[in-house]
Design a protein around this motif. Structure first.
Motif, short mmCIF file in Angstrom:
data_model
loop_
_atom_site.label_atom_id
_atom_site.label_comp_id
_atom_site.label_asym_id
_atom_site.label_seq_id
_atom_site.Cartn_x
_atom_site.Cartn_y
_atom_site.Cartn_z
N PRO A 151 -4.49 4.34 -18.18
CA PRO A 151 -3.03 4.38 -18.25
C PRO A 151 -2.52 4.85 -19.60
N SER A 152 -1.30 5.39 -19.60
CA SER A 152 -0.63 5.73 -20.85
C SER A 152 0.26 4.56 -21.25
N PRO A 153 0.18 4.09 -22.49
CA PRO A 153 0.95 2.91 -22.91
C PRO A 153 2.38 3.25 -23.30
N THR A 154 3.12 3.77 -22.33
CA THR A 154 4.51 4.13 -22.58
C THR A 154 5.45 3.26 -21.76
N GLY A 155 4.93 2.18 -21.18
CA GLY A 155 5.74 1.27 -20.37
C GLY A 155 4.85 0.20 -19.77
N TYR A 156 5.39 -0.52 -18.79
CA TYR A 156 4.65 -1.59 -18.12
C TYR A 156 3.61 -1.02 -17.15
#
Length: 466
Positions: free
Chosen positions: A10-15
């Motif tokens: 995942p990309s850590p740009t949100g939940y």
């Protein structure tokens, strides 16, 4: 232990989004089924948008769902030297080249191609450029083949082919020296020995470019499985307008992780007509080939039905532990009252969420509470006072204050008073919990215990007498 290696990246740009959670689940299940490894990789190369808060939210979501990882979490931001090394390898082998075209020049090329009815791909101006231009900024492009076909057998969608002439000379390193998504994904998957990539089908168009990069780097090409997206009830991509899309929001709304896992896996995967699976059954029965090719539609009612099932059949002791934060939100301290697991037992048959379970449990721990006005007006008539007195005397004579003993006492009481349960039941419920809706009177009394039951009945009697 097999050589199968899968990853969730995942990309850590949100939940942790519902769609991402399902992708993680499919990867986890296949790794567990085939005795392989499940790797967690955080794709944080987008420095401007990546946050530690998002990383924590993703890890919390994974842990809540029980998707434990065997390796990681690894962070792409730690690997910039490795990406630089691989870019240099491709440049040295003539499989990549420096492109000095400016953004304005590229936009002009794009507009001209569109006007001429051509695909707006890079026209290869710098592809065969002789010599370096040391004073000019540049990007590095992958030298993609311009003829032939790139094809792969998708484990879900079947054979997918792309004509190479349609593919661009992909930028693999930006002018500021940072690598691009398609390149770092290939380097990471290759260096981590990933054998199977399960991801959303919005990545299908990236796959031929990535396959060509694997081949150029001399690395084995993994198997690919592209999972259809999740849609809302209106058949558009699931978004906030359809309700919560964050996995942890469902936890806060009182859903159990096993219900969420069961629901997500069935959102695209099937095993005959079976609807409910334990985690062990999912590991045993899951196969990527049984994931459907059409998009799944998120149905909150179905999730609610599953959650009610897991609450109804759940271990009361475990549910009691999960209930604590919800009771705390309501200002309830369950240590100052009846055993919480016993309370849960009386409520779990009807509760659909942990919120409903918490709301239902509150009356057990309130020393003082108001009576529902409509219920009191209807059932707390003056003549009920004598019934309360007689009932208190009847209960006091019980040798054992247990469910069965209380039930027998009520039957005898009704016969002695010449009344039906419908005449004494509602006034007793009001005295015990404030309204006419509650679990079985006998269960409630047993859980409250003799002393508290008497106190509540005496309190109601005192109110009746003014």
């Amino acid at each position: 232990m097999s050589d199968v290696r899968l990853r969730f990246a995942p990309s850590p740009t949100g939940y942790l989004h519902v769609g991402g959670a399902r992708t993680a689940l499919f990867n986890w299940l296949l790794a567990r089924k085939e005795g392989g490894k499940f790797i967690l990789r955080i794709e944080d190369t987008d420095v401007a948008r990546s946050t530690q808060e998002s990383v924590d939210a993703i890890l919390d979501g994974m842990r809540w769902l029980g998707l434990d990882w065997d390796e990681g979490p690894f962070y792409q931001s730690d690997n910039f030297p490795l990406y630089k090394e691989f870019v240099e390898k491709l440049l040295a082998a003539g499989k990549a080249y420096k492109c000095y075209c400016t953004a304005e020049e590229l936009e002009a090329k794009r507009e001209r191609a569109l006007q001429e009815g051509r695909k707006p791909k890079y026209d290869g101006t710098c592809r065969e450029l002789a010599g370096e231009q040391p004073d000019k900024p540049y990007v590095v492009r992958f030298r993609a083949p311009q003829e032939g076909v790139t094809a792969f057998d998708d484990l879900i969608k079947g054979r997918i082919s792309f004509n190479n002439e349609e593919l661009d000379d992909l930028i693999i390193q930006r002018s500021d020296g940072t690598p691009t998504y398609n390149f770092v994904v290939v380097v990471d998957d290759a260096s981590m020995g990933i054998t199977t990539v399960i991801r959303g089908d919005d990545h299908v168009n990236n796959t031929p470019r990535q396959i060509l990069l694997y081949e150029a780097l001399g690395c084995p090409v993994p198997r690919f499985a592209h999972v259809p997206m999740i849609l809302g009830a209106d058949k558009t991509r699931l978004s906030k307008r359809h309700g919560a899309t964050s996995v942890m929001a469902y936890r806060d709304m009182g859903f159990l992780p096993e219900a969420m896992v069961n629901y997500l896996v069935r959102l695209g995967w099937s095993y005959g007509d079976e609807e409910i699976f334990s985690r062990d059954e999912l590991v045993e029965k899951f196969s990527i080939e049984n994931v459907g090719r059409s998009a799944g539609v998120f149905n909150p009612d179905k999730l609610l039905w599953l959650n009610a099932h897991y609450i109804k059949t759940g271990d009361p002791i475990r549910l009691a532990g999960l209930l604590l934060p919800f009771l705390a939100e309501r200002g309830v301290d369950p240590t100052a009252g009846p055993d919480l697991a016993a309370v849960v037992k009386t409520l779990q048959e009807r509760a659909r969420t942990m919120l409903e379970l918490a709301d239902g449990a509150v009356f057990y721990y309130r020393q003082e509470f108001d009576y529902d006005e409509q219920a009191a007006a209807k059932f707390l008539k003056p003549e009920v006072a004598t019934l309360y007195e007689a009932l208190l005397a009847k209960l006091a004579a019980l040798p054992h204050f247990s469910h069965d003993g209380i039930e027998v006492a009520f039957k005898e009481f009704c016969e002695e008073q010449g009344i039906k349960m419908g005449q004494i039941g509602p006034p007793v419920r009001i005295a015990l919990c404030g309204g006419t809706t509650s679990p079985s009177i006998y269960e409630v009394m047993e859980v409250l215990g003799e002393a508290e039951t008497r106190r509540r009945l005496e309190r109601a009697l005192a109110k009746l007498r003014g």
